[in-house]
Design an enzyme around this catalytic site. Structure first.
Site, PDB file in Angstrom:
ATOM      1  N   HIS A 188      57.570   3.462  50.522  1.00  0.00           N
ATOM      2  CA  HIS A 188      58.808   3.596  51.304  1.00  0.00           C
ATOM      3  C   HIS A 188      59.059   2.260  51.992  1.00  0.00           C
ATOM      4  O   HIS A 188      58.145   1.664  52.581  1.00  0.00           O
ATOM      5  CB  HIS A 188      58.653   4.724  52.326  1.00  0.00           C
ATOM      6  CG  HIS A 188      59.700   4.691  53.381  1.00  0.00           C
ATOM      7  ND1 HIS A 188      61.039   4.564  53.082  1.00  0.00           N
ATOM      8  CD2 HIS A 188      59.615   4.728  54.743  1.00  0.00           C
ATOM      9  CE1 HIS A 188      61.722   4.532  54.207  1.00  0.00           C
ATOM     10  NE2 HIS A 188      60.883   4.629  55.227  1.00  0.00           N
ATOM     11  N   ASN A 234      65.636  -0.237  55.837  1.00  0.00           N
ATOM     12  CA  ASN A 234      65.025   1.075  55.621  1.00  0.00           C
ATOM     13  C   ASN A 234      66.132   2.084  55.317  1.00  0.00           C
ATOM     14  O   ASN A 234      66.919   2.429  56.193  1.00  0.00           O
ATOM     15  CB  ASN A 234      64.257   1.453  56.897  1.00  0.00           C
ATOM     16  CG  ASN A 234      63.603   2.820  56.812  1.00  0.00           C
ATOM     17  OD1 ASN A 234      63.862   3.598  55.900  1.00  0.00           O
ATOM     18  ND2 ASN A 234      62.752   3.111  57.786  1.00  0.00           N
ATOM     19  N   CYS A 282      62.010  10.152  55.361  1.00  0.00           N
ATOM     20  CA  CYS A 282      61.717   9.052  54.424  1.00  0.00           C
ATOM     21  C   CYS A 282      60.788   9.485  53.287  1.00  0.00           C
ATOM     22  O   CYS A 282      60.636   8.753  52.310  1.00  0.00           O
ATOM     23  CB  CYS A 282      61.129   7.868  55.177  1.00  0.00           C
ATOM     24  SG  CYS A 282      62.090   7.406  56.610  1.00  0.00           S
TER      25      CYS A 282
END
Ligand code: ACO
Length: 324
Positions: free
Chosen positions: A251, A281, A112
């Protein structure tokens, strides 16, 4: 030495919307549980498009936004943990798809945090004078490695791609980069195995599936510690305060993580740009997707200082300070 500026952004999301109610048909979960624990309402799952296709479509939009031709791109970096193949790299496939025949292309694996690592790497190439521009992409088809029987993980993730074009410039743009890694604690927190060793010397009984597993509480603790640390580090090193920063683009893992981080930093949550309710996500893609959304909404004005902050598997983390 020249400065390095972001001159264009793009993103592409698969068309298929999967709501929390859709997920509750596949696993024992509910919209109430997912919304209250994560803030996620829906996500996009790829219907047959692989990572390079999402990445190429985001790249084409970024090129249009930057008013640049693909053949003028000198460097392509794709940050991904869900590349189409071990080889060729997803970046090389993108190179062919978009016709960037004069570019050097390679992938980066930092989960990520991948887009932040990609920005930092391409920044160094341009700042050092080896390249005049770069196309940096975060792209994932996480649904390839998500176990849709595991309610602990399958509710969190989505597919998508975001891209940015960096160019050598006289004007200031990227002001500072910070990245970090912790391979000691990484494997326990977030893991997805690749192909197992199976050769004439090592025979495996049963082939394991390549699925993401996660210690949710560990990741939560890591995230709420590392976001403030990454932001404070960049502010200290550049003599800025939070008041100088217009937006923070984190993020997009989980709304509760963002709320905790904002509280720790004693900063208004409104400073954080959040779109995880729509996309979940998307790992390395989440920051460039949010950046592109803000750019296209006209939220980013010339001179605005923004911080991008990533954290993820590895463990990895990092932040970038940009003057728009
Ligand atoms: N639906 C319903 N119940 C569920 C679900 C679900 N989707 N998932 C887990 N549960 C259950 C568990 O089985 C457990 O039940 P039990 O008490 O009977 O055993 C119960 O809910 C509580 O589970 P916890 O794990 O304690 O729930 P928690 O409040 O910690 O929330 C969550 C879980 C949302 C994953 C949280 O730990 C979190 O946000 N962690 C951060 C993880 C993250 O964002 N990862 C993203 C990937 S990593 C990255 O991007 C860097």
């Amino acid at each position: 030495m020249s400065e390095v500026k972001i001159i264009g952004t793009g993103s592409y999301m698969p068309k298929g919307i999967t709501t929390n109610d859709d997920l509750s048909k596949w696993v024992d979960t509910s919209d109430e549980w997912i919304s209250s624990r994560t803030g996620i309402k829906e996500r996009r799952l790829s219907i047959g498009e692989n990572t390079s296709e999402l990445a190429s479509k985001a790249a084409i939009k970024a090129l249009e936004n930057a008013n640049m031709k693909a053949e003028d791109i000198e460097l392509i970096i794709v940050a991904t943990i869900t590349g189409d193949s071990f080889t060729p790299s997803t970046a090389c496939i993108v190179q062919e798809n978009i016709g960037a025949f004069n570019a050097v292309a390679f992938d980066i694996s930092a989960a990520c945090s991948g887009f932040i690592f990609g920005l930092n790497t391409s920044y160094q190439f341009i700042k050092g004078g080896q390249m005049k521009n770069a196309l940096v992409i975060g792209a994932e088809v996480l649904s390839k490695i998500v176990d849709f029987k595991d309610r602990n993980t399958c509710v969190l993730f989505g597919d998508g791609a975001g891209a940015a074009i960096l160019k050598a410039s006289k004007e200031q743009g990227i002001l500072y980069n910070y990245i970090g890694s912790d391979g000691i604690n990484g494997k326990e927190s977030l893991n997805c195995p690749a192909v197992q060793i199976s050769n004439p010397y090592t025979k495996i009984e049963k082939k394991e599936e390549s699925f993401i597993t996660m210690n949710g509480k560990e990741v939560f603790r890591f995230a709420v510690k590392i976001i403030p640390k990454s932001i404070e580090k960049i502010l200290e090193d550049t003599n800025n305060s939070l008041d100088d920063i217009k937006y923070i683009i984190p993020h997009q893992a989980n709304l509760r993580i963002v709320e905790f981080a904002a509280k720790k930093l004693k900063v208004d949550i409104e400073k954080f740009y959040v779109n995880l309710d729509k996309y979940g996500n998307t790992s390395s893609a989440s920051i460039p997707i949010a950046l592109d959304e803000m750019n296209r909404k006209g939220l980013l004005k010339k001179g605005d200082k923004i911080i991008l902050v990533g954290f993820g598997g590895g463990l990895t983390w990092g932040s970038t300070l940009i003057q728009w």
